[in-house]
Design a protein around this motif. Structure first.
Motif, short mmCIF file in Angstrom:
data_model
loop_
_atom_site.label_atom_id
_atom_site.label_comp_id
_atom_site.label_asym_id
_atom_site.label_seq_id
_atom_site.Cartn_x
_atom_site.Cartn_y
_atom_site.Cartn_z
N LEU A 41 0.85 -1.19 0.00
CA LEU A 41 0.00 0.00 0.00
C LEU A 41 0.89 1.25 0.00
N PHE A 42 0.66 2.14 -0.93
CA PHE A 42 1.39 3.41 -1.01
C PHE A 42 0.42 4.54 -0.68
N HIS A 43 0.78 5.39 0.24
CA HIS A 43 -0.06 6.53 0.63
C HIS A 43 0.63 7.80 0.13
N ASN A 100 0.97 -20.26 13.11
CA ASN A 100 1.61 -19.39 14.11
C ASN A 100 2.67 -18.51 13.47
N TRP A 101 3.37 -19.07 12.52
CA TRP A 101 4.39 -18.28 11.82
C TRP A 101 3.74 -17.08 11.13
N MET A 102 2.59 -17.33 10.50
CA MET A 102 1.90 -16.23 9.81
C MET A 102 1.45 -15.16 10.80
N SER A 103 0.90 -15.61 11.91
CA SER A 103 0.44 -14.64 12.92
C SER A 103 1.61 -13.80 13.42
N ASP A 104 2.73 -14.46 13.65
CA ASP A 104 3.90 -13.73 14.16
C ASP A 104 4.41 -12.71 13.14
N HIS A 105 4.31 -13.06 11.86
CA HIS A 105 4.88 -12.20 10.81
C HIS A 105 3.87 -11.21 10.23
N LEU A 106 2.63 -11.30 10.66
CA LEU A 106 1.62 -10.37 10.15
C LEU A 106 2.02 -8.94 10.52
N LEU A 107 1.95 -8.07 9.56
CA LEU A 107 2.29 -6.66 9.81
C LEU A 107 1.00 -5.84 9.90
N LEU A 108 0.99 -4.86 10.79
CA LEU A 108 -0.15 -3.96 10.94
C LEU A 108 0.33 -2.53 10.77
N GLY A 109 -0.46 -1.72 10.08
CA GLY A 109 -0.07 -0.33 9.87
C GLY A 109 -1.29 0.57 9.84
N HIS A 110 -1.03 1.87 9.90
CA HIS A 110 -2.15 2.82 9.86
C HIS A 110 -1.64 4.19 9.42
N GLY A 111 -2.57 5.03 9.03
CA GLY A 111 -2.21 6.38 8.64
C GLY A 111 -3.45 7.27 8.60
N VAL A 112 -3.22 8.57 8.66
CA VAL A 112 -4.32 9.55 8.67
C VAL A 112 -4.57 10.04 7.24
N LEU A 113 -5.85 10.22 6.91
CA LEU A 113 -6.21 10.64 5.55
C LEU A 113 -6.75 12.07 5.54
N ASP A 124 11.92 9.42 -10.36
CA ASP A 124 11.14 10.64 -10.58
C ASP A 124 9.77 10.47 -9.90
N ALA A 125 9.70 10.87 -8.65
CA ALA A 125 8.48 10.63 -7.88
C ALA A 125 7.28 11.35 -8.47
N ALA A 126 7.48 12.62 -8.84
CA ALA A 126 6.34 13.40 -9.34
C ALA A 126 5.76 12.77 -10.59
N LYS A 127 6.63 12.37 -11.50
CA LYS A 127 6.15 11.76 -12.74
C LYS A 127 5.43 10.43 -12.45
N THR A 128 5.98 9.67 -11.52
CA THR A 128 5.38 8.38 -11.18
C THR A 128 3.95 8.56 -10.69
N TRP A 129 3.76 9.46 -9.72
CA TRP A 129 2.41 9.61 -9.16
C TRP A 129 1.46 10.28 -10.14
N GLY A 182 1.53 14.65 -4.22
CA GLY A 182 2.68 14.20 -4.99
C GLY A 182 3.84 13.72 -4.16
N ARG A 183 3.61 13.54 -2.87
CA ARG A 183 4.69 13.10 -1.98
C ARG A 183 4.29 11.79 -1.31
N LEU A 184 5.23 10.85 -1.28
CA LEU A 184 4.96 9.54 -0.68
C LEU A 184 5.04 9.65 0.83
N LEU A 185 3.88 9.39 1.48
CA LEU A 185 3.85 9.49 2.95
C LEU A 185 4.18 8.17 3.62
N ALA A 186 3.72 7.08 3.04
CA ALA A 186 3.91 5.79 3.69
C ALA A 186 3.94 4.67 2.67
N VAL A 187 4.76 3.67 2.97
CA VAL A 187 4.79 2.43 2.19
C VAL A 187 4.54 1.31 3.19
#
Lengths: 274, 282
Positions: A144-146, A179-192, A216-221, A150-155
């Motif tokens: 997920l890219f936030h 159990n391996w999956m549970s241990d490796h599960l990543l959680l994230g959040h951000g404000v919109l 070239d971030a600007a061109k990419t987005w 034109g600026r990348l806030l979070a990956v």
């Protein structure tokens, strides 16, 4: 607040559209129904079935539909304990209802190889209030890219260009991996805030994006946010698969890109691609 | 070279040459199985692996490979000594078989107990049965394989080059054959090319009392007969197989060739896995 969502997909070169082994589900309401009003909580998911897995398309289909079911009570909360229970349920459901097993080789593949998919599920909440936010869970290299102005806030997961390989984490059908999956599960959040863009991509596109934004971030987005027609997306993917430069090339893999545009009000037009 | 990805449009070709001479009846490394039984078992395992790898949807494999298996020594169908397709049942007599056809036509399904004593046994398909008799017409076997490989490359000029894997326990008994010796037949085979490189000939030697087994040596130094001859006719291991070997924990020296010597059951299995695993696309 409103969400304008587009999902693009492209199968591997040489494969038929029905052989696309990714999966995506967008905009499933997870809030109580309020007639005449947009939902305040909405769920999204992308998954990438492993080519080497058993019945990848069916496994991916089960994961995305059960993560964002029509009945929100049946979906997991985006927290570790709830996700653990949900992952266990996914494995049980798969074991109880395998795709039609036809012969001895299917049985061996089902039992010995199992099924596997990278997974990114996320939810937008508080869409009816002043401080909406996203939260996400992930296993593997669907990303997920936030983006804001034109600026990348979070990956999320926080992967860079060198973090993609042929052996990502993911959701496995084998109970021994629970159990391996549970241990490796990543959680994230951000404000919109209105105007933000969220891009959810499976690994081929995600890997390309992580490299493109360095060049070239600007061109990419701009490129990704202005893409409107599936045919343009197809050409975009095909062109980058053929790119001579390693830095610009996209791996020949199934590709999925989901784009969410956060709007302050209802969109003024409806675009339908035929 | 040797970097072409296997796809349905450009499939690969794997040909196994299986020694079915009389000496294959001997016990393999003093174990309970004969070399004929062990070689057939490992070959069936690698065929199953290829079917599993090529299966995307339940019930069918994709056409990533054409597979040939030729037995030499006893001809169980035609009788007498010589070379013939080792496929049985509905595939009997066929030379190169597309993987989906192979998948759909096992000779039998057998119950196999797990190496884990508490795990249940599995039912697995088999395509090759162990048989043995007569001498070791290896030159003729390579000649027959060469004919089919030649035709296959003509039809698939841009595919990954054909892989021919010879599993034997014996000294060649038809050398020279039709005026050419073993080295010449091997040279003829490996001179067949696609745009991605020359056909590969790998050899694996089994022995009843083998010790000091070696995988992919870089020289014939210290190899007893027929090691040096087999080393000379074995192709250098190309980069994809070197990478496979590294993944499997096998140290590869520069100049390594596709030879396994005095292989036991696990070594033969590893040899076939490394020698048949190439990059598969779509």
């Amino acid at each position: 607040m409103y969400i304008q969502t587009v999902v693009f997909s492209e199968p591997k070169a040489g494969s038929a559209p029905e052989e696309w082994e990714d999966g995506a589900l967008a905009g499933v309401s997870f809030s109580p129904a309020r007639p005449g009003q947009a939902p305040s909580q909405v769920r999204y998911v992308v998954a990438d079935g492993a080519t080497g897995g058993y019945a990848s398309r069916q496994w991916v289909n089960q994961l995305v539909t059960c993560f964002a079911p029509d009945n929100p009570a049946l979906g997991p909360k985006l927290e570790r304990a709830s996700m653990h229970s949900w992952l266990e349920w996914m494995q049980d459901l798969w074991a109880e209802n395998p795709p039609v097993t036809l012969d001895v080789i299917d049985k061996l593949r089902f039992e010995q190889v199992g099924s596997f998919a990278t997974f990114l599920g996320f939810e937008l909440s508080g869409l009816d209030g002043p401080d909406p936010w996203w939260q996400a869970v992930a296993l593997g290299d669907s990303v997920l890219f936030h983006v804001r102005a034109g600026r990348l806030l979070a990956v999320f997961p926080p992967l860079g260009p060198d973090d993609f390989n042929s052996d990502p984490d993911g959701v496995h059908s084998k109970p021994s991996r629970l159990n391996w999956m549970s241990d490796h599960l990543l959680l994230g959040h951000g404000v919109l805030v209105p105007g933000d863009l969220l891009f959810a991509a499976t690994d081929a596109m995600a890997h390309w994006i992580t490299r493109a934004v360095i060049r070239d971030a600007a061109k990419t987005w701009t490129t990704l946010s202005e893409m409107v027609h599936p045919a343009i997306f197809t050409r975009f993917v095909q062109d980058h698969r053929r790119a001579d430069s390693d830095a610009e090339a996209m791996k020949n893999d199934d590709v999925t890109l989901m784009r969410l545009r956060i709007l302050a009000g209802q969109p003024s037009y409806l675009l339908v691609c035929l | 070279m040797y970097d072409r990805v296997i796809t349905r449009n450009e499939p690969g070709c794997v040909v196994f040459l299986l020694d079915r001479s009389d000496s294959m009846k001997q016990a393999w490394h003093g174990g309970p199985e004969t070399m004929a039984e062990g070689a057939a078992a490992v070959l069936n395992e690698i065929l199953l692996d290829l079917c599993l790898m090529a299966q995307k949807e339940p019930g069918r494999a994709l056409h990533y490979f054409d597979i040939g298996i030729f037995g030499y020594g006893l001809r169980s169908v035609a009788g007498g000594e010589g070379v013939e397709s080792a496929f049985g049942g509905s595939l009997q007599g066929q030379a190169l078989v597309p993987l989906p056809v192979l998948r759909a036509n096992p000779l039998a399904v057998q119950q196999v107990s797990s190496v884990d004593p508490v795990a249940p046994s599995s039912r697995v398909p088999v395509w090759v049965q162990p048989v043995h008799g007569y001498r070791t017409p290896m030159c003729q076997a390579i000649a027959v394989a060469g004919g089919h490989v030649y035709d296959w490359t003509a039809a698939h000029p841009d595919s990954f080059p054909p892989i021919v894997i010879n599993i034997t326990d014996g000294m060649v008994t038809d050398n020279p054959y039709e005026g050419a010796d073993l080295g010449e037949w091997a040279k003829r085979l490996t001179s067949i090319q696609t745009s991605d490189g020359s056909a590969l000939l790998f050899n694996v030697f089994l022995s009843p009392t083998g010790e000091n087994g070696k995988l992919f040596p870089a020289s014939d130094h210290g190899l007893p007969e027929p090691g040096p001859d087999l080393f000379r006719i074995s192709s250098p291991l190309p980069p994809p197989m070197c990478a496979n070997a590294a993944k499997a924990g096998v140290y590869i020296e520069s100049g390594a060739r596709g030879l396994g010597f005095n292989a036991d059951h696990p070594m033969l299995a590893k040899f076939l896995e490394i020698g048949t695993r190439v990059v598969v696309g779509n």
